[in-house]
Design an enzyme around this catalytic site. Structure first.
Site, short mmCIF file in Angstrom:
data_model
loop_
_atom_site.label_atom_id
_atom_site.label_comp_id
_atom_site.label_asym_id
_atom_site.label_seq_id
_atom_site.Cartn_x
_atom_site.Cartn_y
_atom_site.Cartn_z
N SER A 100 0.83 -1.21 0.00
CA SER A 100 0.00 0.00 0.00
C SER A 100 0.86 1.26 0.00
O SER A 100 2.02 1.23 0.39
CB SER A 100 -0.88 0.05 1.24
OG SER A 100 -1.58 -1.16 1.41
N1 SAH Z 1 0.61 -5.33 4.33
C1 SAH Z 1 1.18 -5.76 3.07
C2 SAH Z 1 0.24 -5.49 1.93
C3 SAH Z 1 0.03 -6.72 1.12
S1 SAH Z 1 -1.27 -6.67 -0.07
C4 SAH Z 1 2.56 -5.16 2.86
O1 SAH Z 1 3.01 -4.32 3.65
O2 SAH Z 1 3.21 -5.55 1.88
C5 SAH Z 1 -2.48 -7.69 0.72
C6 SAH Z 1 -2.11 -9.11 0.97
O3 SAH Z 1 -3.25 -9.76 1.52
C7 SAH Z 1 -1.72 -9.93 -0.25
O4 SAH Z 1 -0.43 -10.42 -0.09
C8 SAH Z 1 -2.75 -11.05 -0.30
O5 SAH Z 1 -2.23 -12.30 -0.73
C9 SAH Z 1 -3.17 -11.12 1.16
N2 SAH Z 1 -4.47 -11.76 1.40
C10 SAH Z 1 -5.62 -11.68 0.70
N3 SAH Z 1 -6.57 -12.43 1.26
C11 SAH Z 1 -6.01 -13.01 2.37
C12 SAH Z 1 -6.48 -13.91 3.37
N4 SAH Z 1 -7.72 -14.39 3.36
N5 SAH Z 1 -5.63 -14.27 4.35
C13 SAH Z 1 -4.35 -13.82 4.39
N6 SAH Z 1 -3.86 -12.97 3.48
C14 SAH Z 1 -4.66 -12.57 2.47
#
Ligand code: SAH
Length: 256
Positions: A100
């Site tokens: 993000s």
């Molecule tokens: N906080 C992260 C942002 C990652 S984007 C950072 O700092 O990089 C959001 C992430 O949520 C993705 O990697 C995606 O695979 C994960 N995601 C989506 N649905 C999910 C679920 N049900 N459980 C765990 N992770 C999930």
């Protein structure tokens, strides 16, 4: 689901110390050790400008600004994107996912901290859904006592582990699994923060939230758009506040 790996702590090369006594500001002269292919010699100055921009855009919590100023975001993105690491932009992290915008990370953590803070001034245990590259987990490690972070894509779970190894954060526990079920073993949480947006906030998160705690989660609205939702648990009810529209990757089910 894997067990808590636990990382040895270090941010910005500062000496490891107890979580509560650790300085989040890098020691003078210690931030020049940038990785090769990098951002130039002084990423600390670039982060400072990022933090000043955030403050100008309305982030006021000193703890959040300090944490955002401490974590080397450029270590979480691919070498080709390092020069954009401190711009207010989301960036690809692989497997179709994105890290993000820094401003959104700061805003969400500020909202999370609006709940009850412990005697140390930090939030207690926090659950993050969507570890991605591990950046937000590193920021959270500076404002919360413990961070449990779940990721459903094995490739990213492993990438986050590799990225975070450098920082040695013993209070970050990476878990591989579907975050919609939360992680009951770590409950109750003082805060739950989602980096992926679902149709609704899963009931498990509400169950695993401590009284006085907050959930901050991008959630689908009836109008077909996504908005940031804050839920607060009181002894009697859940209070919900819908804030600004956001664009997060979808909260998916299962693991892959
Ligand atoms: N906080 C992260 C942002 C990652 S984007 C950072 O700092 O990089 C959001 C992430 O949520 C993705 O990697 C995606 O695979 C994960 N995601 C989506 N649905 C999910 C679920 N049900 N459980 C765990 N992770 C999930």
């Amino acid at each position: 689901m894997s067990r808590r790996p636990g990382f040895p702590v270090r941010l910005d090369g500062a000496p490891a110390g107890p979580a509560t006594g650790r300085s989040v500001a890098p020691a003078p002269g210690t931030s020049g050790h940038e990785r090769s292919g990098g951002i130039g010699l002084d990423s600390q100055a670039v982060r400072l400008r990022m933090v000043q921009r955030m403050a100008a855009q309305g982030i006021t919590d000193a703890q959040v600004l300090c944490a955002m100023g401490s974590v080397e975001r450029h270590r979480f993105v691919d070498t080709a994107l390092v020069n954009q690491a401190y711009e207010d932009t989301s960036l690809p992290i692989g497997l179709g996912q994105t890290i993000s915008k820094p401003n959104v990370v700061a805003r969400m953590i500020e909202l999370l901290l609006g709940g009850a803070r412990g005697p140390t001034g930090r939030l207690g245990r926090v659950l993050e859904i969507g570890t991605g590259c591990g950046y937000q987990a590193a920021v959270l490690s500076l404002v919360a006592v413990e961070v449990y972070s779940m990721e459903r894509l094995r490739g990213l779970h492993e990438k986050a582990r590799d990225n975070l190894r450098h920082f040695r954060l013993p209070n970050v526990h990476l878990l591989f699994g579907d975050g919609r079920a939360g992680y009951a073993k770590g409950a109750p949480y003082a805060g739950i923060i989602a980096a992926a947006g679902g149709e609704a906030v899963p009931p498990a998160w509400i169950e695993q939230l401590a009284v006085g705690g907050r959930i901050v989660a991008p959630t689908q609205m009836p109008g077909g758009y996504q908005a940031l939702v804050v839920m607060e648990k009181t002894a009697r009810e859940m209070k919900q506040t819908v804030l600004e529209p956001v664009h997060f990757v979808p909260l998916k089910s299962g693991i892959a």
